[in-house]
Scaffold this active site. Structure first.
Site, PDB file in Angstrom:
ATOM      1  N   ASP A  97      17.811  38.699  31.665  1.00  6.64           N
ATOM      2  CA  ASP A  97      17.764  37.674  32.844  1.00  6.64           C
ATOM      3  C   ASP A  97      19.323  37.759  33.359  1.00  6.64           C
ATOM      4  O   ASP A  97      20.254  38.528  32.685  1.00  6.64           O
ATOM      5  CB  ASP A  97      17.295  36.457  32.551  1.00  6.64           C
ATOM      6  CG  ASP A  97      17.174  35.584  33.514  1.00  6.64           C
ATOM      7  OD1 ASP A  97      16.837  36.099  34.811  1.00  6.64           O
ATOM      8  OD2 ASP A  97      17.106  34.352  33.617  1.00  6.64           O
ATOM      9  N   ASP A 129      22.109  40.715  39.199  1.00  3.98           N
ATOM     10  CA  ASP A 129      22.170  39.710  40.127  1.00  3.98           C
ATOM     11  C   ASP A 129      23.346  39.820  41.208  1.00  3.98           C
ATOM     12  O   ASP A 129      24.581  39.579  40.700  1.00  3.98           O
ATOM     13  CB  ASP A 129      22.136  38.229  39.742  1.00  3.98           C
ATOM     14  CG  ASP A 129      22.332  37.060  40.451  1.00  3.98           C
ATOM     15  OD1 ASP A 129      22.363  37.280  41.740  1.00  3.98           O
ATOM     16  OD2 ASP A 129      22.486  36.016  39.993  1.00  3.98           O
TER      17      ASP A 129
HETATM   18  P1  13P Z   1      15.092  26.805  35.641  1.00  4.05           P
HETATM   19  O1  13P Z   1      15.998  26.311  34.653  1.00  4.05           O
HETATM   20  O2  13P Z   1      15.399  25.973  36.879  1.00  4.05           O
HETATM   21  O3  13P Z   1      13.650  26.607  35.230  1.00  4.05           O
HETATM   22  O4  13P Z   1      15.460  28.228  36.290  1.00  4.05           O
HETATM   23  C1  13P Z   1      15.391  29.029  35.145  1.00  4.05           C
HETATM   24  C2  13P Z   1      15.751  30.433  35.860  1.00  4.05           C
HETATM   25  O5  13P Z   1      15.489  30.872  36.928  1.00  4.05           O
HETATM   26  C3  13P Z   1      16.610  31.576  34.888  1.00  4.05           C
HETATM   27  O6  13P Z   1      16.669  32.658  35.453  1.00  4.05           O
END
Ligand code: 13P
Length: 304
Positions: free
Chosen positions: A80, A112
């Site tokens: 991520d 990102d």
């Molecule tokens: P939340 O912590 O608001 O669920 O968001 C998680 C996220 O988008 C990680 O990339």
């Protein structure tokens, strides 16, 4: 089945695949067990802030923990948020992180570049696409401002939502996808990240809403699976509608991190904290998203 194909199937079914963030390594076992118990399907993911600001260790530590609980019919490993400019405004040497993750077997990755001007975001994303596609690995990118990770207090939510400030622009999204060849796009449509800054990370998240008409326009313009970041705390009806309007992946962090931290603080027991994560993950799958049993639906040829 490759993750790209799983996503195609999810899109055809009109469901979104959750991606659970792992800021503390023991959360991973609990997430996997909940997904398996619900016979569902999910991604397990780690973002750079989770090894910088929390205790995930790094891409290698998460991959090693993932290998211990491997269950490919139920869970896959995603990288991520690797920001080009991070939430504290620092430039990140991002390419070596992708190289490392691809070598470790991460099956999809996210770059990102959303804090960059459009042209630079396109350039950086394209670099990562070239690297990852050479390894047959899908790339998620971000356009627009999904706020919340930054240290400062964000503007009042209702002001943001009403003004549409930071929402992903439709024309830019069309061009961005064409020029970068990214596979999935994270969009800003009223969603906001749970806070991670010290002093704010324990706050209850705002109950966000989504502009579904804007989502429709983005889905039309891009024709690729769209991703909803900041999945914790969004009002359920909006999330379920969003699944039918192009959202194919939903990131969930705060929803399972805070119960882990609260249980750890109260009991000092990792096992009890894992139990809290297990229960919340099961709740997300079964009661919030309604995707218990998803594994079988994704596997069935008839679902295509
Ligand atoms: P939340 O912590 O608001 O669920 O968001 C998680 C996220 O988008 C990680 O990339």
């Amino acid at each position: 089945m490759l993750v790209a194909e799983i996503f195609q199937r999810a899109r055809a079914l009109g469901v979104a695949i959750p991606a659970f963030n792992i800021p503390y390594l023991p959360m991973l076992e609990a997430v996997v067990q909940a997904v398996v118990a619900q016979d569902s399907f999910a991604l397990v993911e780690v973002a750079r802030p989770e090894w910088i600001k929390f205790e995930a260790g790094g891409p290698a530590a998460v991959a090693a923990e993932f290998a211990r609980w491997r269950s490919p019919d139920h869970v896959r490993l995603h990288l991520d948020h690797i920001p080009v400019i991070d939430e504290d405004g620092q430039r990140v040497d991002y390419l070596p992180i992708f190289q490392e993750a691809l070598d470790l077997g991460y099956e999809s990755v996210m770059v990102d570049g959303s804090r960059l001007p459009l042209e630079e975001n396109i350039r950086a994303t394209r670099q990562v696409v070239d690297l990852a596609h050479a390894r047959n690995t899908p790339v998620e990118a971000e356009l627009g401002a999904v706020l919340g990770h930054e240290a400062g207090e964000p503007p009042p939510y209702e002001v943001l939502f009403a003004s549409g400030r930071g929402f992903t622009a439709v024309d830019e999204a069309r061009r961005f996808v064409q020029e970068t060849q990214c596979d999935w796009l994270s969009v800003a449509i009223g969603n906001i990240h749970g806070a991670i800054a010290v002093g704010r990370k324990d706050q209850k998240k705002v109950q966000a809403r989504l502009n579904l008409e804007h989502l429709d326009r983005l889905a039309q313009a891009t024709q690729i699976p769209l991703v909803l970041h900041g999945g914790s705390g969004i009002q359920q009806a909006y999330v379920l509608d969003a699944m039918r309007h192009g959202i194919v992946k939903i990131n969930v962090g705060t929803e399972i991190r805070q119960p882990y931290e609260v249980a750890m603080k109260a009991s000092g027991s990792v096992a009890q904290a894992q139990q809290a994560v297990y229960e919340r993950t099961a709740w997300v799958l079964r009661d919030f998203l309604g995707i218990h049993g998803l594994r079988a639906r994704l596997a069935a040829p008839a679902s295509l």
